[in-house]
Design an enzyme around this catalytic site. Structure first.
Site, mmCIF file in Angstrom:
data_model
loop_
_atom_site.group_PDB
_atom_site.id
_atom_site.type_symbol
_atom_site.label_atom_id
_atom_site.label_comp_id
_atom_site.label_asym_id
_atom_site.label_seq_id
_atom_site.Cartn_x
_atom_site.Cartn_y
_atom_site.Cartn_z
ATOM 1 C CG HIS A 23 -2.319 0.437 0.976
ATOM 2 N ND1 HIS A 23 -2.886 0.538 -0.270
ATOM 3 C CD2 HIS A 23 -3.293 0.813 1.846
ATOM 4 C CE1 HIS A 23 -4.140 0.953 -0.160
ATOM 5 N NE2 HIS A 23 -4.408 1.134 1.114
ATOM 6 C CG ASN A 67 -8.750 4.505 4.236
ATOM 7 O OD1 ASN A 67 -8.078 4.108 3.295
ATOM 8 N ND2 ASN A 67 -9.414 3.683 5.025
#
EC number: 3.1.1.29
Length: 187
Positions: A23, A67
């Site tokens: 990620h 996020n």
């Protein structure tokens, strides 16, 4: 979209436990770019990230979780009056094999929560994305643990090669020669 890139952001999660995960390949890209340009990324709380000015463009590595990446991107972009079309976001891409890297102009978030949050904070999806392939685990239920774990050694080598390929095209991105970049990366 027109003009060149004035803000390059590399997405990832903060903290040592995430530093080597799939990620964080966008952050890998940004850190390598900063090293190659002899730039020190300095923590700037008002921009929610580590920042450096490199000639005519800014480098940004958000300190927010993936996020919430939009907080950092929007804060710096709004402060310096950088339009969405002058922003490049480097991020992990499940839909491409490790070793692939592609440039995309605008579009949706494709399920990527970092991109979703950036679109929300900018109020626009008209930014460029440098999509760095990390492979897909095969089933959607495996995505979260997959992206939050380190790649295999072979995938890591392929990802680093893709990052190097993208870094060689930074001058063209900054000049706004996006068609040349797409030809180079997509062939």
């Amino acid at each position: 979209m027109s003009g060149g890139v004035k803000l390059i952001a590399g997405l990832g999660n903060p903290g040592d436990q995430y530093a080597r995960t799939r990620h964080n390949v966008g952050a890998w890209f940004l850190e390598t770019l900063a090293q190659q340009r002899n730039q020190s990324l300095a923590k700037e709380n008002k921009f929610h990230g580590f920042v450096a000015k490199c000639n005519d463009y800014w480098l940004l590595k958000p300190t927010t979780f993936m996020n919430e990446s939009g907080q950092a991107v929007a804060a710096l972009a709004h402060f310096y009056k950088i339009k969405p079309s002058e922003i490049l976001i480097a991020h992990d891409e499940l839909d491409f094999p490790a070793g692939d890297i592609r440039l995309k102009e605008g579009g949706g978030h494709g399920g990527h929560n970092g991109l979703r949050n950036i679109i929300q904070h900018l109020g626009s999806s008209d930014f460029y994305r440098l999509r760095i392939g990390i492979n897909h685990p095969g089933h959607k239920d495996r995505v979260t643990p997959y992206v939050l774990s380190p790649p295999s050694e072979n995938d890591r080598i392929a990802i680093l090669a893709a990052i190097e390929k993208g870094l060689r095209l930074i001058p063209e991105l900054v000049q706004g020669d996006f068609q040349k970049v797409m030809r180079e990366l997509h062939s």
